[in-house]
Design a protein around this motif. Structure first.
Motif, mmCIF file in Angstrom:
data_model
loop_
_atom_site.group_PDB
_atom_site.id
_atom_site.type_symbol
_atom_site.label_atom_id
_atom_site.label_comp_id
_atom_site.label_asym_id
_atom_site.label_seq_id
_atom_site.Cartn_x
_atom_site.Cartn_y
_atom_site.Cartn_z
ATOM 1 N N TYR A 270 0.838 -1.202 0.000
ATOM 2 C CA TYR A 270 0.000 0.000 0.000
ATOM 3 C C TYR A 270 0.869 1.247 0.000
ATOM 4 O O TYR A 270 0.620 2.195 -0.760
ATOM 5 C CB TYR A 270 -0.925 -0.021 1.217
ATOM 6 C CG TYR A 270 -1.581 1.298 1.526
ATOM 7 C CD1 TYR A 270 -2.676 1.740 0.793
ATOM 8 C CD2 TYR A 270 -1.088 2.116 2.539
ATOM 9 C CE1 TYR A 270 -3.276 2.952 1.069
ATOM 10 C CE2 TYR A 270 -1.677 3.326 2.822
ATOM 11 C CZ TYR A 270 -2.771 3.746 2.087
ATOM 12 O OH TYR A 270 -3.353 4.952 2.363
ATOM 13 N N PHE A 271 1.884 1.272 0.846
ATOM 14 C CA PHE A 271 2.781 2.427 0.910
ATOM 15 C C PHE A 271 3.439 2.681 -0.440
ATOM 16 O O PHE A 271 3.548 3.831 -0.892
ATOM 17 C CB PHE A 271 3.868 2.210 1.968
ATOM 18 C CG PHE A 271 3.386 2.199 3.393
ATOM 19 C CD1 PHE A 271 2.248 2.899 3.772
ATOM 20 C CD2 PHE A 271 4.077 1.484 4.359
ATOM 21 C CE1 PHE A 271 1.809 2.892 5.088
ATOM 22 C CE2 PHE A 271 3.650 1.474 5.683
ATOM 23 C CZ PHE A 271 2.514 2.168 6.044
ATOM 24 N N GLU A 272 3.917 1.613 -1.075
ATOM 25 C CA GLU A 272 4.620 1.767 -2.349
ATOM 26 C C GLU A 272 3.713 2.373 -3.410
ATOM 27 O O GLU A 272 4.161 3.173 -4.243
ATOM 28 C CB GLU A 272 5.168 0.415 -2.811
ATOM 29 C CG GLU A 272 6.374 -0.046 -1.985
ATOM 30 C CD GLU A 272 6.749 -1.492 -2.243
ATOM 31 O OE1 GLU A 272 5.942 -2.209 -2.876
ATOM 32 O OE2 GLU A 272 7.837 -1.910 -1.796
ATOM 33 N N PHE A 273 2.435 2.007 -3.387
ATOM 34 C CA PHE A 273 1.491 2.590 -4.346
ATOM 35 C C PHE A 273 1.148 4.026 -3.967
ATOM 36 O O PHE A 273 1.197 4.941 -4.799
ATOM 37 C CB PHE A 273 0.221 1.746 -4.408
ATOM 38 C CG PHE A 273 -0.864 2.362 -5.249
ATOM 39 C CD1 PHE A 273 -0.819 2.279 -6.632
ATOM 40 C CD2 PHE A 273 -1.920 3.054 -4.656
ATOM 41 C CE1 PHE A 273 -1.811 2.871 -7.416
ATOM 42 C CE2 PHE A 273 -2.911 3.642 -5.427
ATOM 43 C CZ PHE A 273 -2.853 3.556 -6.811
ATOM 44 N N TYR A 274 0.823 4.237 -2.704
ATOM 45 C CA TYR A 274 0.358 5.551 -2.263
ATOM 46 C C TYR A 274 1.440 6.614 -2.370
ATOM 47 O O TYR A 274 1.165 7.776 -2.689
ATOM 48 C CB TYR A 274 -0.139 5.445 -0.819
ATOM 49 C CG TYR A 274 -0.856 6.674 -0.324
ATOM 50 C CD1 TYR A 274 -2.162 6.961 -0.727
ATOM 51 C CD2 TYR A 274 -0.221 7.560 0.541
ATOM 52 C CE1 TYR A 274 -2.820 8.094 -0.282
ATOM 53 C CE2 TYR A 274 -0.871 8.696 0.999
ATOM 54 C CZ TYR A 274 -2.166 8.959 0.586
ATOM 55 O OH TYR A 274 -2.815 10.084 1.037
ATOM 56 N N PHE A 275 2.689 6.229 -2.129
ATOM 57 C CA PHE A 275 3.794 7.192 -2.133
ATOM 58 C C PHE A 275 4.667 7.070 -3.373
ATOM 59 O O PHE A 275 5.830 7.480 -3.364
ATOM 60 C CB PHE A 275 4.657 6.996 -0.879
ATOM 61 C CG PHE A 275 3.906 7.166 0.415
ATOM 62 C CD1 PHE A 275 3.206 8.329 0.690
ATOM 63 C CD2 PHE A 275 3.889 6.145 1.355
ATOM 64 C CE1 PHE A 275 2.516 8.483 1.878
ATOM 65 C CE2 PHE A 275 3.207 6.296 2.553
ATOM 66 C CZ PHE A 275 2.510 7.473 2.813
ATOM 67 N N LYS A 276 4.127 6.517 -4.445
ATOM 68 C CA LYS A 276 4.932 6.243 -5.643
ATOM 69 C C LYS A 276 5.508 7.504 -6.270
ATOM 70 O O LYS A 276 6.509 7.441 -7.000
ATOM 71 C CB LYS A 276 4.113 5.459 -6.675
ATOM 72 C CG LYS A 276 2.896 6.178 -7.225
ATOM 73 C CD LYS A 276 2.159 5.272 -8.218
ATOM 74 C CE LYS A 276 0.951 5.973 -8.844
ATOM 75 N NZ LYS A 276 -0.083 6.313 -7.847
#
Length: 352
Positions: free
Chosen positions: A173-179
């Motif tokens: 989720y972090f990798e997508f949200y903070f891409k």
């Protein structure tokens, strides 16, 4: 605010923290703002277990003492001397902190501040109070610090980069949200011990510290043993008997009973000493109150495997058998320059 001023704030914080010990809290002459903070911090240490059942006074004091030892002028100078901060343009760095052990995200917190950036912190619901208390102490030491520290209970907004720690699932989720932002995303990792059977009794006693500190909840806690074929576990069990009282803590005891029952119902073969189970398993992540073990035939082959699996491993404990291996008993006493996941946080912050 100059870096030397911030460094002096952290030195003052280290001196403040040095007063608190599980055996005795002792006021020291010359510590700043003891009149405002000493008694309040004693109370917070005692109350921490009501906020998080795993945060017993003993475990909180261990974390506090570890930071007291880290935040000395010599240690800060050694840490910071490796970097050039002259090109930094201050930005806001968001932190999403874990809460598995006391003050687990404090290294990221001080790294952002000492590098010259501003910090926007979202604490874990499991560790909301300790880091906020220490932040308030820093602000009292130097009121200008207030311009660099913000806490938020909602979602992170208005930031330039992020350091986020969570499980493998939340990391996706972090990798997508903070891409679209510069980021360090930390996932699950575990620590292992590589044994040869030639370890001294004292080594194995210290290994118990690596296993049981914080009840095994940290990524730096040893959750897996690699042992040679025909390894004799009796010296190991004899050495860790010093930690037998862990079973008298109810949350640990409940986990021990539950996980042991699950293993037995599944007909797994266990080694057991009534407060820790050992299970032969190829996985790295063992449940609370259990440690996995795996036999090896060739030491060089197992060293190669650990190198290949380094993305899953936080620490390797041994008597110098691998590069950068950690001595027995030291996993939960990292230095300021020991970075989680071997990612240089200050170098990341300098490049923003």
């Amino acid at each position: 605010m100059l870096q030397i001023e911030k460094k002096n704030c952290f030195i003052a914080l280290g001196q403040f923290l040095s007063q608190f010990n599980v055996d005795q809290n002792q006021k020291k002459e010359g510590v700043l703002h003891n009149d405002l903070y000493f008694d309040a911090f004693v109370d917070l240490i005692q109350l921490s277990q009501s906020h998080n059942g795993w945060f017993t006074p003993e475990q909180v004091c261990h974390a506090v003492q570890s930071w007291a030892k880290a935040l000395t002028e010599d240690n800060l100078n050694t840490w910071l001397s490796r970097y050039d901060f002259s090109t930094i343009q201050p930005k806001t760095v968001g932190l999403i902190l874990a809460g598995n052990i006391p003050l687990v995200g404090f290294h990221d917190f001080i790294s952002v501040l000492i590098s010259g950036h501003k910090v926007l912190v979202k604490t874990s619901s499991n560790d909301q109070h300790l880091i906020k208390f220490l932040a308030q102490y820093l602000v009292t030491v130097s009121p200008e610090m207030d311009n660099y520290i913000t806490f938020t209970d909602g979602k992170l907004e208005n930031f330039d980069a992020v350091i986020a720690t969570g499980s493998n699932n939340t990391a996706r989720y972090f990798e997508f949200y903070f891409k679209d932002k510069p980021s360090i995303i930390r996932k699950n990792r575990n620590s292992v011990a590589l044994l040869t059977g030639k370890e001294r009794h004292e080594d194995l006693v210290h290994l118990g510290e690596d296993i049981f500190r914080y009840y095994g909840l940290g990524c730096r806690n040893v959750s897996k043993l690699f042992v040679p074929k025909d390894y004799d576990f009796q010296p190991f069990f004899k050495a860790i008997y010093e930690y037998k009282d862990v079973i008298f803590y109810e949350k640990y005891s409940n986990n021990y009973d539950y996980n042991k029952a699950v293993f037995l119902m599944s007909n797994f073969k266990l080694l057991d000493n009534e407060f820790l189970t050992l299970k032969e398993d190829s996985s790295y992540a063992s449940p609370i109150s259990s440690v996995f073990y795996e036999y090896y035939d060739d030491l060089e082959q197992i060293k190669l495997r650990l190198e290949n699996d380094k993305e899953q491993i936080q620490c390797v404990v041994s008597n110098g058998l691998t590069p950068n291996s950690i001595p027995f008993g030291k996993t939960q006493q990292p230095e300021l320059w020991d970075y989680a996941d071997n990612v240089d946080t200050l170098q990341f912050l300098i490049k923003l």
